[in-house]
Design a protein around this motif. Structure first.
Motif, PDB file in Angstrom:
ATOM      1  N   TRP A  87      -4.838  15.854 -31.191  1.00 48.33           N
ATOM      2  CA  TRP A  87      -5.599  17.017 -31.653  1.00 48.33           C
ATOM      3  C   TRP A  87      -6.972  17.064 -31.001  1.00 48.33           C
ATOM      4  O   TRP A  87      -7.636  16.046 -30.850  1.00 48.33           O
ATOM      5  CB  TRP A  87      -5.785  16.946 -33.171  1.00 48.33           C
ATOM      6  CG  TRP A  87      -4.508  17.076 -33.938  1.00 48.33           C
ATOM      7  CD1 TRP A  87      -3.465  16.189 -33.980  1.00 48.33           C
ATOM      8  CD2 TRP A  87      -4.131  18.166 -34.784  1.00 48.33           C
ATOM      9  NE1 TRP A  87      -2.465  16.650 -34.792  1.00 48.33           N
ATOM     10  CE2 TRP A  87      -2.852  17.864 -35.308  1.00 48.33           C
ATOM     11  CE3 TRP A  87      -4.761  19.344 -35.153  1.00 48.33           C
ATOM     12  CZ2 TRP A  87      -2.187  18.719 -36.173  1.00 48.33           C
ATOM     13  CZ3 TRP A  87      -4.099  20.197 -36.024  1.00 48.33           C
ATOM     14  CH2 TRP A  87      -2.822  19.881 -36.525  1.00 48.33           C
ATOM     15  N   ASP A  96     -10.316  21.993 -35.251  1.00 45.57           N
ATOM     16  CA  ASP A  96      -9.198  21.109 -34.946  1.00 45.57           C
ATOM     17  C   ASP A  96      -7.947  21.916 -34.618  1.00 45.57           C
ATOM     18  O   ASP A  96      -7.617  22.883 -35.301  1.00 45.57           O
ATOM     19  CB  ASP A  96      -8.929  20.154 -36.108  1.00 45.57           C
ATOM     20  CG  ASP A  96      -8.841  20.863 -37.449  1.00 45.57           C
ATOM     21  OD1 ASP A  96      -9.768  21.634 -37.776  1.00 45.57           O
ATOM     22  OD2 ASP A  96      -7.845  20.653 -38.166  1.00 45.57           O
ATOM     23  N   GLN A  98      -3.907  21.356 -32.465  1.00 41.77           N
ATOM     24  CA  GLN A  98      -2.968  20.448 -31.824  1.00 41.77           C
ATOM     25  C   GLN A  98      -2.880  20.731 -30.331  1.00 41.77           C
ATOM     26  O   GLN A  98      -2.809  21.886 -29.912  1.00 41.77           O
ATOM     27  CB  GLN A  98      -1.597  20.617 -32.471  1.00 41.77           C
ATOM     28  CG  GLN A  98      -0.642  19.481 -32.235  1.00 41.77           C
ATOM     29  CD  GLN A  98       0.561  19.582 -33.158  1.00 41.77           C
ATOM     30  OE1 GLN A  98       0.950  20.667 -33.567  1.00 41.77           O
ATOM     31  NE2 GLN A  98       1.153  18.455 -33.489  1.00 41.77           N
TER      32      GLN A  98
END
Length: 298
Positions: A87, A96, A98
């Motif tokens: 991440w 944040d 992925q």
């Protein structure tokens, strides 16, 4: 003298952190040994090595601040898998997102829902000459058997949600780590009826034992899965090898809920067998093709 445990206790998705004062950690390997068999009654099991980076000045916005390297199996399945779940961004800033989610097959276990006594699981990141993680090697060694390894190179993988390949803009060094023994994925709670052994941490740098994630790492979050595992206390340390005991709670499943952190997404192997679709948490800022091309100038 033991280092103070986290306020939540030492178990499930809470364990000590290891670091070297903010310096890059290299030569890392984490080996889980089994003095007693690990038997899962619910939600398989997962060995999650969580690695944390500092948000360095001038680094690309795609640089992963949280890198998860996981060995897991799910209920009724003899297959032992490795997962990379990396991440970018930070949780405090709400950025944040992925950048890598990849699954690889390691080996086939003799019995579903069990790691036998005498076996070992080894998770070893691969480092470049500039101290960044460029891949991972998972190794399973059965009792009195031959070790089986699977290695994955990050640049062979796709950026999550795109058809583009990972580049060095998606690689980073790490400054802290922690290990959790929990359920398989998707925030599941692993219920174990047996299990004990050690966790052996090795690195090129002397590692210091910390109660919590250090303030100088950027992600400030952790594992979303839980289990009735407990971890041994560690003394104040400044060593390249640290050994910690682990076992199963004698009083049942510890109350560590609600689970902190990010759930490990349902992996492709489970989707194929169960028809699940990959869950997209609402807070994730997905990377689109335009962002990828801007970062990589393609």
């Amino acid at each position: 003298m033991s280092v103070a445990p986290p306020s939540e206790g030492l178990g499930s998705n809470f364990n000590y952190f290891l670091a070297d004062g903010g310096n890059a950690i290299t030569g890392l390997s984490v080996e889980i040994t089994f003095a007693e068999p690990l038997l899962s009654a619910s939600n398989g099991f997962g060995f999650q090595l969580n690695c944390y980076a500092q948000e360095l000045s001038g680094a690309p916005s795609t640089t992963p601040n949280w890198q998860q390297y996981v060995v897991f199996t799910e209920p009724g399945d003899k297959t032992l898998y490795g997962i990379i779940d990396n991440w970018k961004g930070t949780v405090p800033a709400g950025t944040d997102a992925q950048v890598i989610n990849d699954e690889a097959t390691i080996t086939t276990l003799a019995t579903a829902n069990e790691i036998p006594a005498g076996a070992t699981v080894l998770i070893a990141p691969i480092f470049s000459s500039t101290n960044v993680i460029t891949g991972i090697t998972y190794t399973y060694t059965p009792p009195s058997g031959k070790a089986v390894s699977t290695s994955v190179t990050l640049t062979n993988l796709d950026v999550y949600g795109t058809s583009k390949k990972i580049t060095s803009a998606y690689e980073s060094p790490i400054s802290a780590l922690t290990l959790n023994i929990v359920g398989d994925y998707d925030g599941n709670n692993g219920v174990f009826t047996s299990g004990s052994g050690t966790i052996v941490y090795k690195a090129n740098q002397p590692l210091t034992v910390l109660t919590n994630e250090p303030s100088y790492t950027a992600f400030q979050d952790g594992t979303g899965e839980t289990a009735n595992t407990v971890y041994g206390k560690l003394p104040v340390s400044d060593s390249t090898t640290i050994t910690q005991t682990w076992g199963i709670s004698a009083v049942g499943v510890p109350n560590f809920g609600p689970a902190v952190g990010h759930k490990l997404p349902i992996p492709p192997s489970s989707k194929q067998k169960r028809g699940h679709s990959l869950p997209i948490p609402r807070h994730i800022v997905r990377m689109n093709e335009a962002e990828y091309e801007q970062v990589n100038k393609v």
